[in-house]
Design a protein around this motif. Structure first.
Motif, PDB file in Angstrom:
ATOM      1  N   MET A   1     -39.947   6.869 -26.875  1.00 14.93           N
ATOM      2  CA  MET A   1     -41.466   7.803 -27.313  1.00 14.93           C
ATOM      3  C   MET A   1     -40.651   8.948 -27.218  1.00 14.93           C
ATOM      4  SD  MET A   1     -43.265   5.130 -26.430  1.00 14.93           S
ATOM      5  CE  MET A   1     -45.177   5.855 -26.817  1.00 14.93           C
ATOM      6  N   VAL A   2     -41.386   9.625 -28.411  1.00 16.73           N
ATOM      7  CA  VAL A   2     -41.226  11.014 -28.685  1.00 16.73           C
ATOM      8  C   VAL A   2     -42.770  11.763 -29.210  1.00 16.73           C
ATOM      9  CG1 VAL A   2     -41.240  10.345 -31.065  1.00 16.73           C
ATOM     10  CG2 VAL A   2     -39.687  12.674 -29.973  1.00 16.73           C
ATOM     11  N   TYR A   3     -42.464  13.189 -28.086  1.00 17.80           N
ATOM     12  CA  TYR A   3     -44.473  13.894 -27.889  1.00 17.80           C
ATOM     13  C   TYR A   3     -44.469  14.321 -28.945  1.00 17.80           C
ATOM     14  CZ  TYR A   3     -47.428  15.074 -24.714  1.00 17.80           C
ATOM     15  OH  TYR A   3     -49.078  15.403 -24.221  1.00 17.80           O
ATOM     16  N   GLY A   4     -44.725  14.064 -30.298  1.00 13.27           N
ATOM     17  CA  GLY A   4     -45.100  14.959 -31.107  1.00 13.27           C
ATOM     18  C   GLY A   4     -44.751  15.233 -32.456  1.00 13.27           C
ATOM     19  N   TYR A   5     -43.273  14.915 -32.383  1.00  9.86           N
ATOM     20  CA  TYR A   5     -42.814  15.632 -34.012  1.00  9.86           C
ATOM     21  C   TYR A   5     -41.814  14.104 -34.428  1.00  9.86           C
ATOM     22  CZ  TYR A   5     -39.424  15.624 -30.316  1.00  9.86           C
ATOM     23  OH  TYR A   5     -38.534  15.331 -28.819  1.00  9.86           O
ATOM     24  N   PHE A   6     -41.436  15.075 -35.224  1.00 12.32           N
ATOM     25  CA  PHE A   6     -40.448  13.896 -36.289  1.00 12.32           C
ATOM     26  C   PHE A   6     -39.284  15.205 -36.599  1.00 12.32           C
ATOM     27  CE2 PHE A   6     -44.556  13.166 -38.266  1.00 12.32           C
ATOM     28  CZ  PHE A   6     -45.152  12.172 -37.748  1.00 12.32           C
ATOM     29  N   GLY A   7     -37.917  14.296 -36.965  1.00 11.19           N
ATOM     30  CA  GLY A   7     -36.884  15.649 -37.393  1.00 11.19           C
ATOM     31  C   GLY A   7     -35.431  14.417 -37.851  1.00 11.19           C
ATOM     32  N   ALA A   8     -34.843  14.806 -38.309  1.00 11.02           N
ATOM     33  CA  ALA A   8     -33.419  14.096 -38.447  1.00 11.02           C
ATOM     34  C   ALA A   8     -32.447  14.371 -37.354  1.00 11.02           C
ATOM     35  CB  ALA A   8     -32.717  15.153 -39.645  1.00 11.02           C
ATOM     36  N   ASP A   9     -32.524  14.756 -35.987  1.00  8.76           N
ATOM     37  CA  ASP A   9     -31.966  14.984 -35.592  1.00  8.76           C
ATOM     38  C   ASP A   9     -32.330  14.539 -34.428  1.00  8.76           C
ATOM     39  OD1 ASP A   9     -34.355  16.844 -34.380  1.00  8.76           O
ATOM     40  OD2 ASP A   9     -32.472  18.400 -33.473  1.00  8.76           O
ATOM     41  N   VAL A  10     -33.426  13.956 -34.035  1.00  3.43           N
ATOM     42  CA  VAL A  10     -33.964  12.484 -32.810  1.00  3.43           C
ATOM     43  C   VAL A  10     -33.413  11.350 -33.391  1.00  3.43           C
ATOM     44  CG1 VAL A  10     -36.099  11.365 -32.300  1.00  3.43           C
ATOM     45  CG2 VAL A  10     -36.215  13.870 -33.039  1.00  3.43           C
ATOM     46  N   PRO A  11     -32.446  10.981 -31.761  1.00  2.00           N
ATOM     47  CA  PRO A  11     -31.638   9.657 -31.749  1.00  2.00           C
ATOM     48  C   PRO A  11     -32.766   8.487 -31.657  1.00  2.00           C
ATOM     49  CG  PRO A  11     -31.616  10.633 -29.752  1.00  2.00           C
ATOM     50  CD  PRO A  11     -32.518  12.000 -30.671  1.00  2.00           C
ATOM     51  N   PRO A  12     -32.163   7.675 -32.628  1.00  2.00           N
ATOM     52  CA  PRO A  12     -33.039   6.573 -32.584  1.00  2.00           C
ATOM     53  C   PRO A  12     -32.796   6.059 -32.162  1.00  2.00           C
ATOM     54  CG  PRO A  12     -30.863   6.432 -34.419  1.00  2.00           C
ATOM     55  CD  PRO A  12     -30.813   7.451 -33.353  1.00  2.00           C
ATOM     56  N   VAL A  13     -33.460   5.448 -31.675  1.00  2.00           N
ATOM     57  CA  VAL A  13     -34.084   3.747 -30.009  1.00  2.00           C
ATOM     58  C   VAL A  13     -33.948   2.386 -29.991  1.00  2.00           C
ATOM     59  CG1 VAL A  13     -35.824   5.667 -28.917  1.00  2.00           C
ATOM     60  CG2 VAL A  13     -36.867   3.434 -30.726  1.00  2.00           C
ATOM     61  N   ALA A  14     -33.787   2.369 -31.319  1.00  4.96           N
ATOM     62  CA  ALA A  14     -33.370   1.015 -32.107  1.00  4.96           C
ATOM     63  C   ALA A  14     -33.109   1.118 -33.320  1.00  4.96           C
ATOM     64  CB  ALA A  14     -34.364  -0.106 -32.138  1.00  4.96           C
ATOM     65  N   ARG A  15     -31.928   0.111 -33.854  1.00  7.61           N
ATOM     66  CA  ARG A  15     -31.629   0.431 -35.200  1.00  7.61           C
ATOM     67  C   ARG A  15     -32.284  -1.680 -35.500  1.00  7.61           C
ATOM     68  NH1 ARG A  15     -26.035   2.710 -36.869  1.00  7.61           N
ATOM     69  NH2 ARG A  15     -25.958   2.161 -39.113  1.00  7.61           N
ATOM     70  N   VAL A  16     -32.321  -1.845 -36.538  1.00  9.67           N
ATOM     71  CA  VAL A  16     -32.585  -2.659 -37.420  1.00  9.67           C
ATOM     72  C   VAL A  16     -31.396  -2.862 -38.969  1.00  9.67           C
ATOM     73  CG1 VAL A  16     -34.379  -2.926 -36.040  1.00  9.67           C
ATOM     74  CG2 VAL A  16     -34.734  -1.731 -38.511  1.00  9.67           C
TER      75      VAL A  16
ATOM     76  N   GLY B   1     -48.697  17.385 -30.981  1.00 10.34           N
ATOM     77  CA  GLY B   1     -48.995  16.256 -31.245  1.00 10.34           C
ATOM     78  C   GLY B   1     -48.211  15.034 -30.777  1.00 10.34           C
ATOM     79  N   HIS B   2     -48.758  13.708 -31.850  1.00  7.45           N
ATOM     80  CA  HIS B   2     -49.246  12.372 -30.550  1.00  7.45           C
ATOM     81  C   HIS B   2     -48.432  11.536 -30.672  1.00  7.45           C
ATOM     82  CE1 HIS B   2     -51.112  12.716 -34.887  1.00  7.45           C
ATOM     83  NE2 HIS B   2     -52.189  12.714 -34.448  1.00  7.45           N
ATOM     84  N   MET B   3     -48.448  11.677 -29.458  1.00  9.04           N
ATOM     85  CA  MET B   3     -47.437  10.790 -28.851  1.00  9.04           C
ATOM     86  C   MET B   3     -47.361   9.342 -29.525  1.00  9.04           C
ATOM     87  SD  MET B   3     -45.482   9.515 -25.781  1.00  9.04           S
ATOM     88  CE  MET B   3     -46.853  10.839 -24.477  1.00  9.04           C
ATOM     89  N   LEU B   4     -45.508   9.292 -30.122  1.00  7.41           N
ATOM     90  CA  LEU B   4     -45.317   8.560 -30.828  1.00  7.41           C
ATOM     91  C   LEU B   4     -44.066   7.179 -30.161  1.00  7.41           C
ATOM     92  CD1 LEU B   4     -44.815  10.572 -33.516  1.00  7.41           C
ATOM     93  CD2 LEU B   4     -46.637   8.928 -33.509  1.00  7.41           C
ATOM     94  N   THR B   5     -44.079   5.793 -30.986  1.00  7.62           N
ATOM     95  CA  THR B   5     -43.104   5.150 -30.583  1.00  7.62           C
ATOM     96  C   THR B   5     -41.417   5.595 -31.941  1.00  7.62           C
ATOM     97  OG1 THR B   5     -44.214   3.973 -29.828  1.00  7.62           O
ATOM     98  CG2 THR B   5     -42.197   2.477 -30.456  1.00  7.62           C
ATOM     99  N   GLY B   6     -40.544   5.284 -31.025  1.00  2.68           N
ATOM    100  CA  GLY B   6     -39.372   5.576 -32.242  1.00  2.68           C
ATOM    101  C   GLY B   6     -38.099   6.648 -32.107  1.00  2.68           C
ATOM    102  N   PRO B   7     -37.679   7.107 -32.878  1.00  2.00           N
ATOM    103  CA  PRO B   7     -37.605   6.557 -34.370  1.00  2.00           C
ATOM    104  C   PRO B   7     -36.446   5.385 -34.481  1.00  2.00           C
ATOM    105  CG  PRO B   7     -36.325   8.636 -35.040  1.00  2.00           C
ATOM    106  CD  PRO B   7     -36.704   8.458 -33.282  1.00  2.00           C
ATOM    107  N   ILE B   8     -36.528   4.283 -35.604  1.00  2.00           N
ATOM    108  CA  ILE B   8     -35.581   3.928 -36.090  1.00  2.00           C
ATOM    109  C   ILE B   8     -35.456   3.566 -37.115  1.00  2.00           C
ATOM    110  CG2 ILE B   8     -36.153   0.599 -36.140  1.00  2.00           C
ATOM    111  CD1 ILE B   8     -38.904   0.611 -35.521  1.00  2.00           C
TER     112      ILE B   8
ATOM    113  N   VAL C   1     -42.111  11.651 -20.190  1.00  2.00           N
ATOM    114  CA  VAL C   1     -42.135  12.166 -21.651  1.00  2.00           C
ATOM    115  C   VAL C   1     -42.181  13.537 -21.703  1.00  2.00           C
ATOM    116  CG1 VAL C   1     -42.522  11.767 -24.400  1.00  2.00           C
ATOM    117  CG2 VAL C   1     -42.158   9.715 -22.740  1.00  2.00           C
ATOM    118  N   LYS C   2     -41.793  14.254 -22.159  1.00  2.00           N
ATOM    119  CA  LYS C   2     -42.016  15.529 -21.759  1.00  2.00           C
ATOM    120  C   LYS C   2     -42.411  16.194 -23.459  1.00  2.00           C
ATOM    121  CE  LYS C   2     -40.686  15.993 -17.250  1.00  2.00           C
ATOM    122  NZ  LYS C   2     -42.236  15.945 -16.930  1.00  2.00           N
TER     123      LYS C   2
END
Length: 374
Positions: free
Chosen positions: A55-70, A125-132, A116-117
């Motif tokens: 989970m990621v709590y409320g934001y997007f960013g290019a430096d956010v490490p992915p939790v899965a690779r597809v 922002g929102h409680m989100l799943t990702g990034p992928i 999740v902090k």
């Protein structure tokens, strides 16, 4: 993957769904599915569970490490949660107060809220799943997201009103939350007798990462890379196209909605946990400046701005440009078609950056045939 620009929005489905072992275990169930009538569940290539580490709590960013690779073409099940009304300090209290069971899904929400902090700089922002991370996606490409399924792992959702929020912020004097309980047989939601809202689940937030130079940004206002679009038409069987700004795209989702009226005028919809099953398809060199969507019967152009009038103009511009460039009309012809056959709808008026979308019926183009994957 290459194709002509017009075939970009008309491609048929790419082969059958692979049945490889999921990268993560724990495929979700739909609590509202009737055993007698439920369709065969799609078996994904990967499952991304709603666990604190995903989970990621409320934001997007290019430096956010992915939790899965597809891979390009993979089908991914992405589980999300709804923490509306659940506090970080005493998350169990929400369930007790509303006579809701602390079942397995509730325990996931509680664990997420405790572990999740928020983003350290204060972004909310929102409680989100990702990034992928999607292999092969690069800046200048676009990502096609085929929404194969949307299921509800919990049998309730929450809508709230509060002073200063929504479309008439000065008129609201007290805060109140309404727990909408679901009727599986009728596929409706209600918070009191005599009210039945048809359930039409969709993801409020579906986003790729913004460019690196933008840093981390809140998930609340939507933008050209997607995010909190809150377009209620993006239900099962529809498609969202997003521009890629970073290697791998970095797809993040959340803000599941059980039902929403155009405008989302209280500030939120029926906020609920939704599990998204989607197919990721990369279109190399297919540049987009804004999100674009498609249903079996319509194309959808998106306009965004802090000013609703400008959001309307942006949606109209996107619609006219699409009709002109993709369907082969002059500018004046496209504007005439938009005036006589296209509907402009307000997506939402409550997310800082406001949204208008243009609904373009395929049926009015009688000399054209549009293939679609459904």
């Amino acid at each position: 993957m290459t194709s002509s620009r017009r075939s970009f929005l008309r491609r048929t489905a790419q082969g059958s769904v692979a049945l490889s072992t999921a990268a993560l275990t724990g495929q979700a169930t739909d609590l509202l599915a009737s055993p007698a009538s439920a369709p065969v569940r799609i078996k994904p290539d990967h499952v991304v569970r709603s666990l604190p580490e995903n989970m990621v709590y409320g934001y997007f960013g290019a430096d956010v490490p992915p939790v899965a690779r597809v891979k390009d073409g993979d089908v991914v099940e992405i589980q999300t949660v709804n923490p509306s009304g659940v506090s970080r300090t005493d998350p169990e209290a929400f369930y007790t107060k509303n006579n809701l069971p602390i079942d397995a899904h509730a325990q996931e929400v509680i664990a997420i809220m405790k572990n999740v902090k928020p983003e350290p700089s204060g972004i909310r922002g929102h409680m989100l799943t990702g990034p992928i991370y999607i292999d092969g996606a690069e800046p200048g490409d676009s990502l096609e997201l085929r929404i194969l399924d949307l299921t509800l792992p919990a049998d309730f959702g929450v809508n709230s009103v509060w002073p200063g929020g929504g479309g008439i912020p000065d008129a609201v004097t007290t805060r109140e939350s309404f727990v909408y309980r679901y009727d599986a047989k009728r596929r409706t939601a209600t918070f009191r007798e005599g009210i039945e809202i048809p359930l039409k689940p969709f993801m409020g937030v579906m986003a790729l990462s913004p460019p690196p130079e933008q840093g981390r940004v809140s998930s609340i206002p939507p933008a050209f890379f997607g995010g909190n679009l809150d377009i209620k038409h993006l239900t099962k069987g529809t498609t969202l196209y997003l521009p890629v700004s970073v290697p791998g795209g970095l797809f993040t989702t959340g803000d599941g909605n059980g039902a929403q009226g155009n405008g989302e005028v209280s500030g939120v919809a029926i906020e609920t946990a939704v599990t998204l099953t989607a197919k990721f398809i990369v279109h190399k060199g297919k540049k987009l400046t804004m999100p674009r969507a498609e249903t079996p019967t319509h194309f959808i152009a998106v306009g965004l701005d802090k000013d609703l009038n400008k959001a309307m103009k942006n949606a109209l511009t996107e619609a006219v440009t699409f009709i002109k460039d993709e369907l082969g009309f002059t500018f004046n012809e496209a504007l005439s078609i938009a005036s006589t056959g296209v509907d402009l709808e307000v997506s939402q008026v409550v997310d800082q950056t406001l949204g208008v979308h243009a609904i373009i019926p395929k049926s009015i183009f009688t000399k054209k045939k549009f293939s679609y994957w459904v």
